[in-house]
Design a protein around this motif. Structure first.
Motif, mmCIF file in Angstrom:
data_model
loop_
_atom_site.group_PDB
_atom_site.id
_atom_site.type_symbol
_atom_site.label_atom_id
_atom_site.label_comp_id
_atom_site.label_asym_id
_atom_site.label_seq_id
_atom_site.Cartn_x
_atom_site.Cartn_y
_atom_site.Cartn_z
ATOM 1 N N SER A 62 39.360 -25.868 9.744
ATOM 2 C CA SER A 62 39.490 -24.579 9.060
ATOM 3 C C SER A 62 38.986 -23.466 9.983
ATOM 4 O O SER A 62 38.275 -23.723 10.955
ATOM 5 N N VAL A 63 39.370 -22.201 9.680
ATOM 6 C CA VAL A 63 39.075 -21.070 10.575
ATOM 7 C C VAL A 63 38.034 -20.155 9.937
ATOM 8 O O VAL A 63 38.133 -19.820 8.751
ATOM 9 N N LEU A 64 37.023 -19.785 10.736
ATOM 10 C CA LEU A 64 36.006 -18.832 10.306
ATOM 11 C C LEU A 64 36.107 -17.557 11.118
ATOM 12 O O LEU A 64 36.465 -17.600 12.313
ATOM 13 N N LEU A 65 35.776 -16.427 10.508
ATOM 14 C CA LEU A 65 35.703 -15.159 11.243
ATOM 15 C C LEU A 65 34.265 -14.977 11.708
ATOM 16 O O LEU A 65 33.326 -15.035 10.910
ATOM 17 N N ILE A 66 34.098 -14.774 13.011
ATOM 18 C CA ILE A 66 32.767 -14.613 13.595
ATOM 19 C C ILE A 66 32.572 -13.137 13.962
ATOM 20 O O ILE A 66 33.398 -12.566 14.692
ATOM 21 N N PRO A 67 31.525 -12.472 13.452
ATOM 22 C CA PRO A 67 31.273 -11.056 13.816
ATOM 23 C C PRO A 67 31.189 -10.905 15.331
ATOM 24 O O PRO A 67 30.499 -11.666 16.003
ATOM 25 N N ASN A 68 31.924 -9.926 15.858
ATOM 26 C CA ASN A 68 31.962 -9.693 17.302
ATOM 27 C C ASN A 68 31.042 -8.527 17.636
ATOM 28 O O ASN A 68 31.383 -7.371 17.424
ATOM 29 N N ASN A 69 29.873 -8.835 18.181
ATOM 30 C CA ASN A 69 28.907 -7.791 18.522
ATOM 31 C C ASN A 69 29.080 -7.284 19.943
ATOM 32 O O ASN A 69 28.400 -6.361 20.379
ATOM 33 N N ASN A 70 29.987 -7.908 20.700
ATOM 34 C CA ASN A 70 30.175 -7.532 22.108
ATOM 35 C C ASN A 70 31.298 -6.520 22.266
ATOM 36 O O ASN A 70 32.091 -6.266 21.355
ATOM 37 N N LYS A 71 31.400 -5.982 23.443
ATOM 38 C CA LYS A 71 32.474 -5.029 23.761
ATOM 39 C C LYS A 71 33.763 -5.788 24.036
ATOM 40 O O LYS A 71 33.775 -6.996 24.185
ATOM 41 N N LYS A 72 34.854 -5.047 24.169
ATOM 42 C CA LYS A 72 36.154 -5.664 24.390
ATOM 43 C C LYS A 72 36.158 -6.531 25.629
ATOM 44 O O LYS A 72 36.771 -7.564 25.686
ATOM 45 N N GLY A 73 35.447 -6.068 26.662
ATOM 46 C CA GLY A 73 35.452 -6.798 27.942
ATOM 47 C C GLY A 73 34.870 -8.184 27.803
ATOM 48 O O GLY A 73 35.317 -9.118 28.449
ATOM 49 N N THR A 74 33.856 -8.314 26.944
ATOM 50 C CA THR A 74 33.191 -9.616 26.793
ATOM 51 C C THR A 74 33.857 -10.461 25.722
ATOM 52 O O THR A 74 33.598 -11.650 25.631
#
Length: 478
Positions: A62-74
């Motif tokens: 199954s798929v989870l959404l993980i909060p992305n705290n990094n910038k686009k580059g990372t």
């Protein structure tokens, strides 16, 4: 039409926003929220808030959404890392217990302590390991195991380098897997892995291929060469003069005499045979009626050398033994010595008997545990000791607690091969487990025993479980 276009643009903008704000993660085997959170450097609470409809027990794939705290580059780097590393980590999140594995073996495999393993699996405090049982492996072990895997991949050329060689070995009588593995500096498990045909049985004459270090292989070639030269020297003599000088002493019939012996209390076939310089098999051949049982009062006829007969007669406590060699009165080699209600068996050739006991016991490695068992169909701990010692006509009591009451207690620092070692396991107040010491080195005692979770095996007092439950060492042979 314009209304539809506005709706499409709205969902497109939401999708772009969610792509920037969240990373999609596909759940692999063995993963939980804490493992996933640590992987992405976020908090478990953040993942729960981003997936309000996710079930409490995560489903595979199954798929989870993980909060992305990094910038686009990372973000891209994180996605690449997430796609490449989960295979190693998810496989290491759990461990399935295999045959002959114990907590110490599993902890070494993942480079963690047994205590850490127990903390991750609280049920281990009260239950024994079972084959097929799934164990949780701490996340710290996952990282170290991953590093080990990477190192193994990069160091492959060193493993197959010229320092390792393959030797061909033929199994000799009385050799066991344990002795062969020790000789070549590998474990029994590694020996079986290299030679799968010996997993169930090790027949005499089997040809094994063993990969070991060049130093170990050279040492064994040297040892075998010295042994063969010694045997040739013993069989042929160093010079023809020596052979001629020795021959007359061995062949003449005048050196052989027949003595009549009455079996005394506490005497065994082994002690009688040793006293008269013959084997138990030869003693039984000369007196076939004792093959099944040796009872007190039996009269035996023993053919031996005059020197051995004289020596045995000299040990007698009655004057007539010096006058008449045909009816000597014997004192048993393993006569009972009472000290604090304990019993110690005295034996003629101590080191030879101890080595034979160890060989006899370790030949049973791999045989399953069976409560009350005293045969190769299955042993319990005291049953293995009874069977081993009984093969040399030394009778031990039936239970481990009774066995702990014979012999002389010695300090663990004074433990020797052949001693019995006792434990109080599973929180018991009295002794309920026994084994036999096979090796003592730098304060570590290795012992052969029949374990409820692994059958007949060799364990060590350095293993936390046995170090914690160790009780005493008894010397039953002198």
């Amino acid at each position: 039409m314009v209304f539809r276009l506005i709706i499409v643009l709205f969902f497109f903008s939401v999708g772009v926003f969610s792509q920037e704000k969240f990373i999609k993660h596909k759940i692999s085997k063995g993963e939980n929220l804490s493992v996933i959170a640590k992987k992405y450097g976020v908090k478990t609470k953040d993942i729960e808030e981003a997936n309000p409809n996710a079930p409490k027990i995560l489903k595979l794939n199954s798929v989870l959404l993980i909060p992305n705290n990094n910038k686009k580059g990372t973000t891209k780097k994180t996605e690449i890392a997430a796609n490449t590393t989960p295979a190693i980590i998810s496989n290491s999140g759990q461990h399935e217990v295999r045959e002959k594995e114990n907590l110490w073996v599993i902890s070494k495999k993942y480079n963690i302590s047994v205590d850490d393993l127990k903390k991750a699996n609280p049920s281990l405090e009260n239950e024994d390991l079972k084959i097929g049982q799934k164990l949780n492996i701490p996340s710290s072990a996952v990282v170290s195991n991953e590093k080990t895997t990477k190192n193994q991949n990069t160091e492959k050329p060193e493993i197959i380098s010229s320092t390792d060689v393959e030797v061909v070995v033929e199994v000799k009588p009385k050799e066991t897997k344990y002795l062969i593995a020790k000789k070549y500096g590998i474990t029994v498990a590694e020996l079986e892995r290299q030679n799968p045909s010996i997993k169930k049985k090790l027949p005499v004459g089997s040809v094994l291929k063993i990969r070991t270090s060049k130093e170990k292989a050279d040492q064994q070639i040297k040892d075998n060469s010295v042994a063969s030269q010694t045997q040739v020297a013993e069989n042929t003599g160093t010079t023809s003069e020596t052979t001629e000088a020795v021959k007359p002493e061995i062949i003449p019939a005048t050196t052989d005499v027949e003595v009549v012996v009455e079996v005394q209390s506490k005497e065994t076939k082994y002690s009688i045979a040793k006293k008269y310089g013959i084997t138990v098999k030869e003693l039984e051949k000369q007196n076939p009626f004792i093959k099944r049982k040796l009872s007190v009062g039996y009269v035996l006829k023993i053919r031996t050398s005059k020197e051995k007969a004289d020596a045995a007669a000299g040990l007698s406590t009655t004057p007539q033994s010096n006058e008449n060699l045909s009816t000597p009165s014997q004192v048993a080699d393993n006569s009972e010595i009472k000290k604090d209600t304990t019993t110690v068996f005295r034996v003629g050739n101590h080191s030879d008997l101890v080595n034979q006991l160890i060989v006899n016991a370790t030949e049973n490695i791999g045989i399953r545990y069976r409560s009350g068992g005293t045969t190769k169909a299955g042993f319990d701990c005291s049953g293995l000791m009874i069977c081993t010692f009984n093969n040399f006509d030394i009778k031990l009591p039936r239970s481990s607690i009774e066995q702990s009451r014979i012999g002389m207690k010695v300090n663990s620092e004074e433990a020797q091969k052949g001693d019995l070692i006792f434990f109080r396991t599973n929180g018991r107040r009295h002794i309920n487990h026994v084994g036999m010491v096979v090796e003592v080195l730098d304060g570590e005692i290795k012992f052969v025993h029949s374990s409820t979770h692994g059958g007949v095996m060799i364990s060590s007092t350095k293993e936390p479980y046995y170090g914690r439950t160790f009780t005493q060492v008894n010397r039953v042979l002198q």
